[in-house]
Design a protein around this motif. Sequence first.
Motif, mmCIF file in Angstrom:
data_model
loop_
_atom_site.group_PDB
_atom_site.id
_atom_site.type_symbol
_atom_site.label_atom_id
_atom_site.label_comp_id
_atom_site.label_asym_id
_atom_site.label_seq_id
_atom_site.Cartn_x
_atom_site.Cartn_y
_atom_site.Cartn_z
ATOM 1 N N LYS A 309 19.790 0.692 33.655
ATOM 2 C CA LYS A 309 18.343 0.659 33.849
ATOM 3 C C LYS A 309 17.697 1.921 33.281
ATOM 4 N N THR A 310 18.375 3.053 33.438
ATOM 5 C CA THR A 310 17.878 4.315 32.888
ATOM 6 C C THR A 310 17.812 4.250 31.367
ATOM 7 N N ILE A 311 18.858 3.704 30.760
ATOM 8 C CA ILE A 311 18.909 3.594 29.288
ATOM 9 C C ILE A 311 17.784 2.696 28.790
ATOM 10 N N GLU A 312 17.577 1.569 29.444
ATOM 11 C CA GLU A 312 16.515 0.640 29.039
ATOM 12 C C GLU A 312 15.142 1.314 29.110
ATOM 13 N N THR A 313 14.914 2.069 30.177
ATOM 14 C CA THR A 313 13.620 2.740 30.340
ATOM 15 C C THR A 313 13.421 3.797 29.263
ATOM 16 N N ARG A 314 14.453 4.545 28.972
ATOM 17 C CA ARG A 314 14.356 5.574 27.938
ATOM 18 C C ARG A 314 13.993 4.947 26.591
ATOM 19 N N ARG A 315 14.648 3.871 26.240
ATOM 20 C CA ARG A 315 14.378 3.227 24.949
ATOM 21 C C ARG A 315 12.989 2.599 24.913
ATOM 22 N N ALA A 316 12.555 2.050 26.046
ATOM 23 C CA ALA A 316 11.221 1.447 26.113
ATOM 24 C C ALA A 316 10.131 2.488 25.926
ATOM 25 N N ASN A 317 10.451 3.750 26.239
ATOM 26 C CA ASN A 317 9.478 4.835 26.110
ATOM 27 C C ASN A 317 9.736 5.708 24.889
ATOM 28 N N GLY A 318 10.587 5.223 23.996
ATOM 29 C CA GLY A 318 10.822 5.929 22.740
ATOM 30 C C GLY A 318 11.812 7.060 22.808
ATOM 31 N N PHE A 319 12.579 7.149 23.932
ATOM 32 C CA PHE A 319 13.601 8.205 24.054
ATOM 33 C C PHE A 319 14.948 7.621 23.621
ATOM 34 N N ASP A 320 15.145 7.508 22.340
ATOM 35 C CA ASP A 320 16.345 6.811 21.831
ATOM 36 C C ASP A 320 17.620 7.636 21.964
ATOM 37 N N ASN A 321 17.502 8.958 21.874
ATOM 38 C CA ASN A 321 18.690 9.802 21.980
ATOM 39 C C ASN A 321 19.079 9.971 23.450
ATOM 40 N N LEU A 322 20.282 9.533 23.795
ATOM 41 C CA LEU A 322 20.727 9.602 25.178
ATOM 42 C C LEU A 322 21.231 10.996 25.524
ATOM 43 N N PRO A 323 20.938 11.484 26.722
ATOM 44 C CA PRO A 323 21.473 12.773 27.157
ATOM 45 C C PRO A 323 22.996 12.732 27.236
ATOM 46 N N MET A 324 23.606 13.897 27.110
ATOM 47 C CA MET A 324 25.059 13.976 27.146
ATOM 48 C C MET A 324 25.610 13.446 28.467
ATOM 49 N N ASP A 325 24.875 13.653 29.574
ATOM 50 C CA ASP A 325 25.348 13.179 30.879
ATOM 51 C C ASP A 325 25.588 11.674 30.872
ATOM 52 N N ILE A 326 24.682 10.932 30.250
ATOM 53 C CA ILE A 326 24.828 9.474 30.206
ATOM 54 C C ILE A 326 25.976 9.083 29.289
ATOM 55 N N THR A 327 26.084 9.743 28.150
ATOM 56 C CA THR A 327 27.164 9.435 27.199
ATOM 57 C C THR A 327 28.536 9.650 27.836
ATOM 58 N N LEU A 328 28.677 10.726 28.594
ATOM 59 C CA LEU A 328 29.958 11.010 29.255
ATOM 60 C C LEU A 328 30.306 9.929 30.273
ATOM 61 N N LEU A 329 29.303 9.457 31.000
ATOM 62 C CA LEU A 329 29.548 8.386 31.969
ATOM 63 C C LEU A 329 29.937 7.085 31.265
ATOM 64 N N GLN A 330 29.270 6.792 30.163
ATOM 65 C CA GLN A 330 29.572 5.557 29.431
ATOM 66 C C GLN A 330 31.006 5.538 28.898
ATOM 67 N N ASN A 331 31.570 6.708 28.665
ATOM 68 C CA ASN A 331 32.924 6.784 28.097
ATOM 69 C C ASN A 331 34.024 6.710 29.157
ATOM 70 N N LYS A 332 33.634 6.637 30.428
ATOM 71 C CA LYS A 332 34.642 6.561 31.484
ATOM 72 C C LYS A 332 35.178 5.141 31.622
ATOM 73 N N ASP A 333 36.434 5.023 32.033
ATOM 74 C CA ASP A 333 37.078 3.713 32.136
ATOM 75 C C ASP A 333 36.355 2.802 33.121
ATOM 76 N N TRP A 334 35.952 3.362 34.260
ATOM 77 C CA TRP A 334 35.305 2.507 35.261
ATOM 78 C C TRP A 334 34.028 1.897 34.728
ATOM 79 N N TYR A 335 33.310 2.661 33.882
ATOM 80 C CA TYR A 335 32.048 2.171 33.337
ATOM 81 C C TYR A 335 32.299 0.991 32.391
ATOM 82 N N LYS A 336 33.340 1.114 31.584
ATOM 83 C CA LYS A 336 33.652 0.053 30.623
ATOM 84 C C LYS A 336 34.099 -1.225 31.324
ATOM 85 N N GLN A 337 34.721 -1.062 32.481
ATOM 86 C CA GLN A 337 35.270 -2.231 33.177
ATOM 87 C C GLN A 337 34.283 -2.854 34.172
#
Length: 504
Positions: A309-337
């Motif tokens: 939901k955070t990613i969608e809101t950022r993109r809807a408001n023109g914030f296309d570059n994701l913060p490192m905190d979000i990128t690190l979470l996306q790379n975790k195994d639990w997130y992918k599964q």
Amino acid sequence: MEFQQIMQLRKESKLDEALAQAEEARQSKPDDAWIKKAAGWVYYDFLTKHADVGSTDEFIDYLTKIKDLDLPDDDTMIFDTTAWQVGKIVFALAREEEDYAAEQIFDIIKGFHFKKPGEGYSFLLKAFHKSFKGKERYVEFVDWWDLDHLMNQDFEGEVFNGKKMMALAEQVHIAYAKALLEIPGFNDTESENRENVTRFIQRLDQLSKDYPRYQYPPFYQAKLMVALGDPEESFPVFLPFARSKKNEFWIWHMMVDFFPDDPDMQLACYCKALSLNTDEKFLLKIRLAFARVLEKREMYSEAKTEIEKTIETRRANGFDNLPMDITLLQNKDWYKQAERKENNKDLYEQHLAKAEEVLYEDIEEEVVVVEFVNKNKNILNFVKNEEKSGFFKYPKSGQTPKIGDVLKVRFDGDGRDNFYKILTMEKASAEEETTCEAVKSFDGNLSIIPNNSFGFVDDIYVHPKTIEKNRLTNGQSIQGKAILSYNQAKNEWGWKVITVESSA
């Protein structure tokens, strides 16, 4: 004689001649008090001519000349008069964001002997508050000015362009608290700033007692206490403000800080914050913080839902570059599964009551029984005892109350025409039900009045519909629950059956 000549030239508006004669006299008699005074008023005249942004350098030059006169402490008139010109140009500099010039002026007037308290002195406070608010030297300025010198009128609100403004005293206390919170390491045990903060907390506490209409001092008092590592003591201070802003998400986000050792309460506060109707672009930080909380609790689907939901809101408001905190979470195994849910509204609903409960924990709960329910309007009638009864609107979320339910309720003040507002409501436990004065169990034989369809069990009234619904007969042994009820026709209180639990 020279003093009189200089003052006469001023009176005749021959300022250049007055200036020349004043400076010549000062050179020949540098310690003459009367010549100093005359020169000071000449410098003041030139000061007024340059009290605008376009002549800042000249203004500073003449202000410095007044400072260099080294006038005695008890000669405050020229300084008090100068205060108005200083305030005027500082306001102008604030509009132009000329910070350096305002700082120069402050450094000069720190040695002036103003009347304290005084209207000119308060005008200085108002001007430098406008200029320095949110900036590095704000604390230094307020400490120099000393809030003990506030005038009575500084505590009253003003009206500007038809709009009521916050009192100067409240504005300055709030800005000073914010500035303290920005000082690096102010809460270190040995820090001098820590002692300053402690004293200021006491000042805020007194301000809130003296002016309870001020909303924000308790808020900043609590923030400072939390920053000093005292969340438990600060929470009662924070509560009244939190109640007044309970529909603001950021209040609940801040509430998290008051429960560093209670992860369940932190979860509840996050849920309450995100349940409120708020523009999504303001929720980016709190959703990400909540996702980390959910991750620790291994609630992976819920955590992924918040992040997505955070990613969608950022993109809807023109914030296309994701913060490192979000990128690190996306790379975790639990997130992918993990599977994303449509939303986390069901999670929020589960914990709202716990969050709201803590907001009103210092308000006594009252035990009442439900006498009637209007499901269409979400309104129920209640009875506590012969002194208190009425009706209130109950929340749509949760189970619908039914007649005979015993509830724990926190009322929002006194009722009006028997209508009450409530703060919290929940079903009472079996043990708590026994404390309700308006409900009791009964066991006895039904006596139906001849030629009527109603009856009694001892002195407890049994309505015809109750008899019909339960197919009761005269003389039958029944037991159940009765409620205290007011008889309008007889203008008296009595008991009536609300449920029949068994019969023989």
